[in-house]
Design a protein around this motif. Structure first.
Motif, short mmCIF file in Angstrom:
data_model
loop_
_atom_site.label_atom_id
_atom_site.label_comp_id
_atom_site.label_asym_id
_atom_site.label_seq_id
_atom_site.Cartn_x
_atom_site.Cartn_y
_atom_site.Cartn_z
N ALA A 1 0.83 -1.21 0.00
CA ALA A 1 0.00 0.00 0.00
C ALA A 1 0.86 1.26 0.00
CB ALA A 1 -0.93 0.00 1.21
N ALA A 2 1.97 1.23 0.73
CA ALA A 2 2.84 2.41 0.82
C ALA A 2 3.61 2.66 -0.47
CB ALA A 2 3.82 2.25 1.99
N THR A 3 3.98 1.58 -1.17
CA THR A 3 4.79 1.74 -2.37
C THR A 3 4.00 1.71 -3.66
OG1 THR A 3 5.21 -0.64 -2.49
CG2 THR A 3 6.81 0.70 -1.27
N GLY A 4 2.76 1.24 -3.58
CA GLY A 4 1.94 1.15 -4.79
C GLY A 4 2.22 -0.10 -5.61
N LEU A 5 2.98 -1.05 -5.05
CA LEU A 5 3.28 -2.29 -5.74
C LEU A 5 2.16 -3.31 -5.50
CD1 LEU A 5 7.06 -2.67 -4.86
CD2 LEU A 5 6.08 -1.99 -7.05
N ASN A 6 2.13 -4.33 -6.34
CA ASN A 6 1.18 -5.42 -6.18
C ASN A 6 1.51 -6.16 -4.88
OD1 ASN A 6 0.29 -8.28 -6.38
ND2 ASN A 6 -0.57 -7.55 -8.32
N VAL A 7 0.48 -6.49 -4.11
CA VAL A 7 0.69 -7.12 -2.82
C VAL A 7 1.36 -8.49 -2.97
CG1 VAL A 7 -1.60 -8.17 -2.63
CG2 VAL A 7 -0.35 -7.57 -0.57
N TRP A 8 1.06 -9.22 -4.02
CA TRP A 8 1.67 -10.53 -4.21
C TRP A 8 3.15 -10.42 -4.57
CZ3 TRP A 8 -0.11 -14.67 -2.14
CH2 TRP A 8 -1.47 -14.75 -1.84
N LEU A 9 3.52 -9.38 -5.28
CA LEU A 9 4.93 -9.14 -5.58
C LEU A 9 5.70 -8.85 -4.29
CD1 LEU A 9 7.29 -8.67 -7.53
CD2 LEU A 9 6.52 -6.30 -7.73
N VAL A 10 5.14 -8.04 -3.44
CA VAL A 10 5.78 -7.71 -2.17
C VAL A 10 5.88 -8.97 -1.31
CG1 VAL A 10 5.63 -6.33 -0.07
CG2 VAL A 10 5.06 -5.31 -2.27
N ARG A 11 4.83 -9.79 -1.29
CA ARG A 11 4.88 -11.04 -0.51
C ARG A 11 5.99 -11.95 -1.03
NH1 ARG A 11 -1.58 -11.46 -0.43
NH2 ARG A 11 -1.90 -10.26 1.48
N LEU A 12 6.14 -12.02 -2.33
CA LEU A 12 7.21 -12.84 -2.92
C LEU A 12 8.58 -12.31 -2.51
CD1 LEU A 12 8.10 -15.11 -4.84
CD2 LEU A 12 8.00 -13.42 -6.68
N LEU A 13 8.75 -10.99 -2.54
CA LEU A 13 10.02 -10.40 -2.13
C LEU A 13 10.31 -10.66 -0.65
CD1 LEU A 13 9.85 -7.02 -4.07
CD2 LEU A 13 11.26 -9.02 -4.61
N VAL A 14 9.29 -10.61 0.19
CA VAL A 14 9.48 -10.90 1.61
C VAL A 14 9.86 -12.37 1.80
CG1 VAL A 14 8.27 -11.09 3.83
CG2 VAL A 14 8.02 -9.04 2.46
N LEU A 15 9.20 -13.26 1.06
CA LEU A 15 9.56 -14.68 1.16
C LEU A 15 10.99 -14.92 0.70
CD1 LEU A 15 6.28 -16.44 0.02
CD2 LEU A 15 7.27 -16.38 2.31
N LEU A 16 11.41 -14.23 -0.35
CA LEU A 16 12.80 -14.35 -0.80
C LEU A 16 13.78 -13.83 0.26
CD1 LEU A 16 12.50 -13.35 -4.57
CD2 LEU A 16 12.93 -15.63 -3.60
N ALA A 17 13.37 -12.78 0.97
CA ALA A 17 14.22 -12.25 2.04
C ALA A 17 14.38 -13.25 3.18
CB ALA A 17 13.63 -10.94 2.58
N PHE A 18 13.40 -14.14 3.34
CA PHE A 18 13.51 -15.17 4.38
C PHE A 18 14.62 -16.17 4.08
CE2 PHE A 18 8.91 -14.95 6.13
CZ PHE A 18 9.22 -13.77 6.76
N LEU A 19 15.12 -16.20 2.84
CA LEU A 19 16.25 -17.07 2.52
C LEU A 19 17.52 -16.60 3.23
CD1 LEU A 19 15.63 -17.68 -1.27
CD2 LEU A 19 15.12 -19.21 0.64
N LEU A 20 17.55 -15.34 3.63
CA LEU A 20 18.64 -14.81 4.44
C LEU A 20 18.12 -14.79 5.89
CD1 LEU A 20 19.38 -11.74 2.15
CD2 LEU A 20 20.63 -13.90 2.21
N PRO A 21 18.30 -15.88 6.63
CA PRO A 21 17.61 -16.07 7.91
C PRO A 21 17.69 -14.90 8.89
CG PRO A 21 18.86 -18.01 7.36
CD PRO A 21 19.20 -16.97 6.34
N VAL A 22 18.86 -14.39 9.15
CA VAL A 22 18.96 -13.32 10.15
C VAL A 22 18.32 -12.04 9.63
CG1 VAL A 22 20.58 -11.87 11.42
CG2 VAL A 22 21.03 -14.30 11.16
N VAL A 23 18.61 -11.70 8.38
CA VAL A 23 18.08 -10.47 7.82
C VAL A 23 16.58 -10.59 7.58
CG1 VAL A 23 18.18 -8.89 5.85
CG2 VAL A 23 20.28 -9.89 6.76
N GLY A 24 16.16 -11.63 6.89
CA GLY A 24 14.76 -11.77 6.51
C GLY A 24 13.82 -11.93 7.69
N ILE A 25 14.02 -12.99 8.45
CA ILE A 25 13.12 -13.29 9.56
C ILE A 25 13.30 -12.29 10.69
CG2 ILE A 25 12.52 -15.02 11.30
CD1 ILE A 25 13.27 -17.15 9.18
#
Length: 83
Positions: A30-54
């Motif tokens: 909502a803040a960036t105007g991006l598609n919510v599913w795209l942001v969810r995918l990016l967050v899930l990809l960030a979880f691959l970096l355990p300390v940073v993502g989670i």
């Protein structure tokens, strides 16, 4: 401590109404105007970096206000009540 939580609220970033878990991705979308599913995918990809993502997700989840302005960390300290 109230000044800290007030400054967080003044950023106008809220958890998004399109929530699956904590609403962080919906709020970012909502803040960036991006598609919510795209942001969810990016967050899930960030979880691959355990300390940073989670770790970062947990910190943001604790500090991000709900739609009504209540902040979980502030409630934990006995601050502002849930409306």
């Amino acid at each position: 401590m109230n000044a800290f939580f007030s400054s967080i609220r003044s950023l106008r970033f809220r958890r998004g109404p399109q929530r699956l878990a904590g609403g962080i991705s919906g709020g970012l979308a909502a803040a960036t105007g991006l598609n919510v599913w795209l942001v969810r995918l990016l967050v899930l990809l960030a979880f691959l970096l355990p300390v940073v993502g989670i770790g970062l997700y947990v910190v943001v989840w604790i500090l991000t206000p709900w739609q009504d302005g209540s902040i979980p960390l502030e409630q934990l300290f006995g601050g502002r009540e849930i409306r």
